[in-house]
Design a protein around this motif. Structure first.
Motif, PDB file in Angstrom:
ATOM      1  N   CYS A   1       6.574   7.267  -8.783  1.00 59.77           N
ATOM      2  CA  CYS A   1       6.544   6.021  -9.546  1.00 59.77           C
ATOM      3  C   CYS A   1       6.333   6.305 -11.035  1.00 59.77           C
ATOM      4  O   CYS A   1       5.995   7.412 -11.434  1.00 59.77           O
ATOM      5  CB  CYS A   1       5.435   5.105  -9.029  1.00 59.77           C
TER       6      CYS A   1
ATOM      7  N   LYS B   1       2.252   1.096  -1.252  1.00 60.01           N
ATOM      8  CA  LYS B   1       2.084   2.551  -1.284  1.00 60.01           C
ATOM      9  C   LYS B   1       0.888   2.980  -2.122  1.00 60.01           C
ATOM     10  O   LYS B   1       0.290   4.013  -1.869  1.00 60.01           O
ATOM     11  CB  LYS B   1       3.348   3.222  -1.840  1.00 60.01           C
ATOM     12  N   THR B   2       0.526   2.190  -3.135  1.00 61.91           N
ATOM     13  CA  THR B   2      -0.591   2.580  -3.995  1.00 61.91           C
ATOM     14  C   THR B   2      -1.914   1.934  -3.599  1.00 61.91           C
ATOM     15  O   THR B   2      -2.970   2.460  -3.925  1.00 61.91           O
ATOM     16  CB  THR B   2      -0.296   2.259  -5.472  1.00 61.91           C
TER      17      THR B   2
ATOM     18  N   TYR C   1       5.774  11.421  -0.742  1.00 66.18           N
ATOM     19  CA  TYR C   1       5.123  10.178  -0.316  1.00 66.18           C
ATOM     20  C   TYR C   1       5.509   9.010  -1.216  1.00 66.18           C
ATOM     21  O   TYR C   1       5.968   7.972  -0.751  1.00 66.18           O
ATOM     22  CB  TYR C   1       3.603  10.345  -0.263  1.00 66.18           C
ATOM     23  N   TYR C   2       5.294   9.154  -2.543  1.00 71.42           N
ATOM     24  CA  TYR C   2       5.634   8.062  -3.449  1.00 71.42           C
ATOM     25  C   TYR C   2       5.803   8.592  -4.871  1.00 71.42           C
ATOM     26  O   TYR C   2       4.929   9.272  -5.390  1.00 71.42           O
ATOM     27  CB  TYR C   2       4.542   6.987  -3.417  1.00 71.42           C
TER      28      TYR C   2
END
Length: 115
Positions: free
Chosen positions: A37, A70-71, A34-35
């Motif tokens: 970071c 995304k967050t 999904y993401y």
């Protein structure tokens, strides 16, 4: 928070639903892509305790990540049940997320290692 403080790589994983395993039990399925970071890591608390004749541990940390599309979904109601954090191949349940000082620059993710 300074961007140079973001030294730890994490993955924010999205819950996709339940899938039946070969034994017929439902297992949660996550999108581990999904993401990904960079984050800042702060140890909030850690303790061991004995309950029901078993030694248990509790490790709560705070991940600070940049605020982005995304967050920011982590700030929605019920998002703590839809996402988890993967850090150093360990799964962390999200307890609480907050917009750091309501500036839309950083998000603090309070999480507990899954036991």
């Amino acid at each position: 928070m300074n961007s140079s403080d973001l030294k730890e790589r994490i993955i924010i994983s999205e819950y996709l639903g339940e899938v039946q395993n070969y034994n017929g039990f439902d297992e949660p399925q996550y999108d581990d892509e999904y993401y990904s970071c960079w984050s800042g890591l702060k140890q909030v608390s850690g303790k061991e305790f004995i309950a029901a004749k078993a030694t248990n541990s509790e490790n709560i940390v705070t991940f600070t990540v940049r605020y982005c599309n995304k967050t920011k979904v982590l700030l929605e109601v019920g998002a703590t049940k839809k996402y988890k954090v993967i850090y150093k191949e360990k799964d962390y349940d999200i307890i609480f997320c907050s917009d750091y000082n309501n500036l839309h620059q950083w998000i603090d993710i309070k999480a507990e290692v899954k036991g």
